[in-house]
Design a protein around this motif. Sequence first.
Motif, PDB file in Angstrom:
ATOM      1  N   ASN A 192      71.705  47.290  51.664  1.00  0.00           N
ATOM      2  CA  ASN A 192      72.117  47.781  52.982  1.00  0.00           C
ATOM      3  C   ASN A 192      71.828  49.275  53.086  1.00  0.00           C
ATOM      4  OD1 ASN A 192      73.223  47.715  55.549  1.00  0.00           O
ATOM      5  ND2 ASN A 192      75.306  48.066  54.823  1.00  0.00           N
ATOM      6  N   HIS A 193      71.065  49.680  54.138  1.00  0.00           N
ATOM      7  CA  HIS A 193      70.675  51.082  54.299  1.00  0.00           C
ATOM      8  C   HIS A 193      71.041  51.541  55.714  1.00  0.00           C
ATOM      9  CE1 HIS A 193      68.395  50.646  50.556  1.00  0.00           C
ATOM     10  NE2 HIS A 193      67.860  49.534  51.066  1.00  0.00           N
ATOM     11  N   PRO A 194      72.340  51.800  56.005  1.00  0.00           N
ATOM     12  CA  PRO A 194      72.739  52.175  57.375  1.00  0.00           C
ATOM     13  C   PRO A 194      72.236  53.539  57.810  1.00  0.00           C
ATOM     14  CG  PRO A 194      74.584  52.406  55.858  1.00  0.00           C
ATOM     15  CD  PRO A 194      73.480  51.757  55.080  1.00  0.00           C
ATOM     16  N   GLU A 195      71.893  54.404  56.867  1.00  0.00           N
ATOM     17  CA  GLU A 195      71.502  55.760  57.232  1.00  0.00           C
ATOM     18  C   GLU A 195      70.163  55.817  57.950  1.00  0.00           C
ATOM     19  OE1 GLU A 195      69.797  54.673  53.335  1.00  0.00           O
ATOM     20  OE2 GLU A 195      71.826  54.626  54.169  1.00  0.00           O
ATOM     21  N   GLN A 196      69.384  54.749  57.868  1.00  0.00           N
ATOM     22  CA  GLN A 196      68.061  54.793  58.476  1.00  0.00           C
ATOM     23  C   GLN A 196      68.054  54.394  59.949  1.00  0.00           C
ATOM     24  OE1 GLN A 196      65.400  51.899  56.733  1.00  0.00           O
ATOM     25  NE2 GLN A 196      67.026  50.362  56.566  1.00  0.00           N
ATOM     26  N   PHE A 197      69.220  53.952  60.431  1.00  0.00           N
ATOM     27  CA  PHE A 197      69.275  53.484  61.821  1.00  0.00           C
ATOM     28  C   PHE A 197      69.748  54.626  62.726  1.00  0.00           C
ATOM     29  CE2 PHE A 197      70.071  49.691  59.217  1.00  0.00           C
ATOM     30  CZ  PHE A 197      68.927  48.975  59.559  1.00  0.00           C
ATOM     31  N   THR A 198      68.964  54.883  63.767  1.00  0.00           N
ATOM     32  CA  THR A 198      69.299  55.949  64.719  1.00  0.00           C
ATOM     33  C   THR A 198      70.321  55.455  65.735  1.00  0.00           C
ATOM     34  OG1 THR A 198      67.493  55.303  66.207  1.00  0.00           O
ATOM     35  CG2 THR A 198      66.976  56.910  64.481  1.00  0.00           C
ATOM     36  N   GLU A 199      70.999  56.395  66.362  1.00  0.00           N
ATOM     37  CA  GLU A 199      71.956  56.126  67.440  1.00  0.00           C
ATOM     38  C   GLU A 199      73.141  55.296  66.979  1.00  0.00           C
ATOM     39  OE1 GLU A 199      71.293  57.779  69.973  1.00  0.00           O
ATOM     40  OE2 GLU A 199      69.124  58.076  69.813  1.00  0.00           O
ATOM     41  N   SER A 200      73.424  55.265  65.662  1.00  0.00           N
ATOM     42  CA  SER A 200      74.569  54.466  65.209  1.00  0.00           C
ATOM     43  C   SER A 200      75.889  55.145  65.512  1.00  0.00           C
ATOM     44  CB  SER A 200      74.443  54.185  63.710  1.00  0.00           C
ATOM     45  OG  SER A 200      74.434  55.404  62.988  1.00  0.00           O
ATOM     46  N   GLY A 201      75.903  56.476  65.567  1.00  0.00           N
ATOM     47  CA  GLY A 201      77.110  57.197  65.932  1.00  0.00           C
ATOM     48  C   GLY A 201      78.229  57.009  64.936  1.00  0.00           C
ATOM     49  N   GLU A 202      79.442  57.312  65.399  1.00  0.00           N
ATOM     50  CA  GLU A 202      80.617  57.208  64.532  1.00  0.00           C
ATOM     51  C   GLU A 202      81.117  55.778  64.420  1.00  0.00           C
ATOM     52  OE1 GLU A 202      83.558  59.823  66.006  1.00  0.00           O
ATOM     53  OE2 GLU A 202      82.435  61.659  65.569  1.00  0.00           O
ATOM     54  N   ARG A 203      80.906  54.976  65.451  1.00  0.00           N
ATOM     55  CA  ARG A 203      81.447  53.618  65.432  1.00  0.00           C
ATOM     56  C   ARG A 203      80.382  52.554  65.186  1.00  0.00           C
ATOM     57  NH1 ARG A 203      84.693  55.906  69.425  1.00  0.00           N
ATOM     58  NH2 ARG A 203      83.233  55.331  71.073  1.00  0.00           N
ATOM     59  N   GLY A 204      79.139  52.959  64.953  1.00  0.00           N
ATOM     60  CA  GLY A 204      78.087  51.995  64.660  1.00  0.00           C
ATOM     61  C   GLY A 204      77.870  51.862  63.174  1.00  0.00           C
ATOM     62  N   GLY A 205      76.925  50.994  62.805  1.00  0.00           N
ATOM     63  CA  GLY A 205      76.622  50.816  61.397  1.00  0.00           C
ATOM     64  C   GLY A 205      75.896  49.519  61.152  1.00  0.00           C
TER      65      GLY A 205
END
Length: 607
Positions: A192-205
């Motif tokens: 799992n690599h959540p850091e690569q996704f843009t526009e995730s914000g504080e409540r995304g992931g």
Amino acid sequence: MNFIRSLRFKFMIGLTLIMLPLFLLLYYNNVYAIRVVRDKVSLTNMNHLAKSVEQNERVLQETNRYLYSLGERDPDIISLFFLKYGSGDYIIAKQRIMNKFMTDIGFYNLIDSFFLYDAVNDDLLLATSGSYDVKMSLVRESMPVQMTQLDDEIQQPEWSIVRGGAWNALVKTVRINQQFYAGALVDMNALNHPEQFTESGERGGAVIVDSNGGALSGSSLDPAQIKLAAAHLSGLENPYQVISEVTSRGDARQYLMLGMPSAMSKMNYIVLLPEEDMLRNLPFFQQIIRLLPIGAAVILITALVFLRQLLFRPMNTLIRGMRRVSRGELDVRLEPPASSELEFVTRSFNQMTSEIQHLKIDVYEEQLRTREAEFKQLQMQINPHFYLNSLNIIHSLASLQKHELVQQMAGHLADYFRFSLRAGKRVIRLDEELEHIRHYLEIQKLRFPNKLNFSLDVDEGLGQYMLPPLTLQPFVENAIIHGFKRRTEPFVIRITAKETKTLSDGESERMGEGDCATNLRLSVEDNGVGFEQEMLTRLQQGLYAEDPSGQHIGIWNVAHRLLVKYSDTARLEFRNPDAGGAAVILYLPAQTEAEEGGTYAEPVNRG
């Protein structure tokens, strides 16, 4: 007023029809802009997700090839099958295998552990970069299931999911020979690599879930968000999904959901992007969609307030003025508004009401003069009618040679003629009218001795009220003419005068004592034969007024004089009382000489 036909309603509909296409176009443009942003953001993040999944799948495939090649190319693993368990050579071979596994872990960056299991001796060799005891326990617990699946040759995914409490992993096991099994362990969090996704914000992931929606990897998403995503796994074939979450405070949050299933295992890669963060570069478009209904309402209300001050209020004032004029209030004058057009209309209205008021006064004065002439003409008709009857009585007494009665009648007739001098006036006092009737009845008593009697019952203080002359006399005369027929007992006439607050005996008082006008109730009753039913019906319906000639000329004359003078404030009633006879009741406004306007004057004494 019918609101649908009003100018206000038509203006609201017209403004709505003009504004609605503009708001719809603006709304469509905003929705289109948001859709474009969603497409672009989803495409960018979907590319990142696809690239990440592709890298993970490639490493897993390479690891598969590595594990399958161990039994063919690694001499140490091959030699373990021939060495005695626990011997020095056996231990040295295991150490070389351990060193090789530790080196290969560094080469396969996703791999957490390599292991070699001796099924005959239940011996497990584990090389790991993490917690040794946790991984050792996890592999031992999963080996029976892995070996069973391999022995049964059941079609299974390339990599199996194993759960270790708070730590989950992918495991791949291959059979080297009948005694040894080799395998690899992959930490789910490494996939799992959540850091690569843009526009995730504080409540995304991002999160990895199994086929039932259970979380396999750690994530910044809370359990409610993961549960929300799990409910939409069936839509992963779409490029993206827009899903909504209702918070505990009742607020609705929308997310852009991306997903991709894994080809190597029964798991899914999920990404949630909050729309409020994703659309933070479009604050105007976000807010304008929410504020469109409020903006439309504000514009409509502002326009209505403006038109109310400029148009509706002056029009309502003009309409209220017209209604007052229609009710007869001709003294209405309106203040001119600020608008020059409506100012012209208002001034024209004021001029019109002023002219109508003057015209109405002129017409009213002309009607008064006409009614005055008609009243005097009607009043003069009474005198010849009674004079003829009086002469007939004197003629009858003279024929009977009743000289004393002729003298008495002449005296009463002289008083009667003296009253005629007052009868030329518009009104006389009630006591003078009753005195005149008394002379008339005395004359009739001389004509019919012992067969006629009368009584005058007048409440104290009523004699001062005014009424037209010869108002009661025609009804007394008719009582003698029509009620005295076929009499075997004395004929009695009762004349009463009372004060009342109503215009009819059967009419209830609808106002308080202080608000009701005072009226005179004058009645002429007898004990004669009464009215014939057909005649009574005609009299009660007012049909005597249709033909002023013939036997009803006296009634017609009185009724029309009362109508001319009092309009509908006077009333005539005819009835046959239960005790027998006939009754005529008059209701007149109780007016004194001062209230009447000073029309009463004493006649000159010519005696």
